[in-house]
Design a protein around this motif. Structure first.
Motif, PDB file in Angstrom:
ATOM      1  N   THR A 161       0.841  -1.394  -0.028  1.00 38.40           N
ATOM      2  CA  THR A 161       0.129   0.007  -0.075  1.00 38.40           C
ATOM      3  C   THR A 161       0.911   1.176   0.037  1.00 38.40           C
ATOM      4  N   ASP A 162       2.091   1.231  -0.250  1.00 37.96           N
ATOM      5  CA  ASP A 162       3.031   2.390  -0.236  1.00 37.96           C
ATOM      6  C   ASP A 162       3.319   2.938  -1.691  1.00 37.96           C
ATOM      7  N   PHE A 163       2.299   2.462  -2.706  1.00 32.13           N
ATOM      8  CA  PHE A 163       2.316   3.096  -3.928  1.00 32.13           C
ATOM      9  C   PHE A 163       1.355   4.380  -4.010  1.00 32.13           C
ATOM     10  N   PRO A 164       1.405   5.344  -4.818  1.00 28.92           N
ATOM     11  CA  PRO A 164       0.632   6.280  -4.903  1.00 28.92           C
ATOM     12  C   PRO A 164      -1.045   5.930  -4.848  1.00 28.92           C
ATOM     13  N   GLN A 165      -1.865   6.581  -3.949  1.00 28.59           N
ATOM     14  CA  GLN A 165      -2.986   6.281  -3.564  1.00 28.59           C
ATOM     15  C   GLN A 165      -3.257   4.999  -3.101  1.00 28.59           C
TER      16      GLN A 165
END
Length: 209
Positions: A161-165
């Motif tokens: 969940t560390d990618f954009p959005q």
């Protein structure tokens, strides 16, 4: 219904070729790369590819989509429209991860919670599962008890969940409300790594305890 998992790219992404045994109509779920390899898999089995299905917009799940859609003249279905920004950035993603030239595209149909997608006589239930990306969806065959879950849920793990959005709390909520409501015998086919079952993940996945 039959299916065959075909790992592609250096990310070992699980592209699935599924087809209806009665009509021999087929779909590719998440063709992340190596277009020629996937085209040959379809043609070797003498199947009629009718559509491409996408769980989300990350490069390793969609990288060969434009080339395969052009080769077979088929529609691109999914993901949810909230992932459009990922598809718009495919050229940049390709350069960043060393995939070379990757063509952007716009799906012929966006998907949302409660939609159904047919492949021959197969009916796939669409569930909206944001968190890994804001527009992630999953495909479920309730007759065969199989769920193609992309990068939402893995064998003993969950999606990043560390990618954009990306959003961790939203991802956990999606898993609990859309996947853990399924019976224990449902097989999950993740975007990477080995398959599992809902029951096994319910009991042993450390992120879901």
């Amino acid at each position: 219904m039959s299916y065959h998992i075909i790992p592609v790219t250096s990310f070992a992404q699980n592209c699935s070729l599924l087809w209806c045994d009665e009509t021999l109509q087929a779909a590719l779920i998440d063709p992340g790369g190596e277009a020629n390899k996937l085209i040959q898999a379809v043609e070797k089995r003498k199947l009629t590819l009718t559509k491409i299905l996408l769980t989300h917009g990350h490069l390793d799940h969609v990288g060969a989509t434009a080339a395969i859609a052009k080769h077979f003249g088929v529609d691109i279905i999914g993901p949810h429209q909230a992932d459009q920004f990922w598809l718009d950035a495919l050229a940049e993603q390709g350069q960043m991860f060393g995939f070379g030239q990757t063509d952007s595209f716009k799906p012929d149909q966006w998907l949302k919670q409660g939609d159904e997608v047919n492949v021959g006589n197969i009916c796939l239930d669409v569930r909206f599962c944001p968190g890994h990306t804001p527009g992630h969806i999953v495909f479920i065959d309730h007759l065969k008890h199989i769920a193609w879950v992309g990068d939402v849920l893995f064998n003993r793990s969950i999606g990043r969940t560390d990618f954009p959005q990306g959003n961790y709390e939203q991802l956990i909520q999606s898993i609990r409300e859309q996947l853990l409501t399924l019976e224990d015998n449902y097989v999950i086919i993740p975007g990477h790594g080995p398959s599992s079952t809902i029951g096994d993940e319910r009991s042993h996945n450390p992120f879901l305890r």
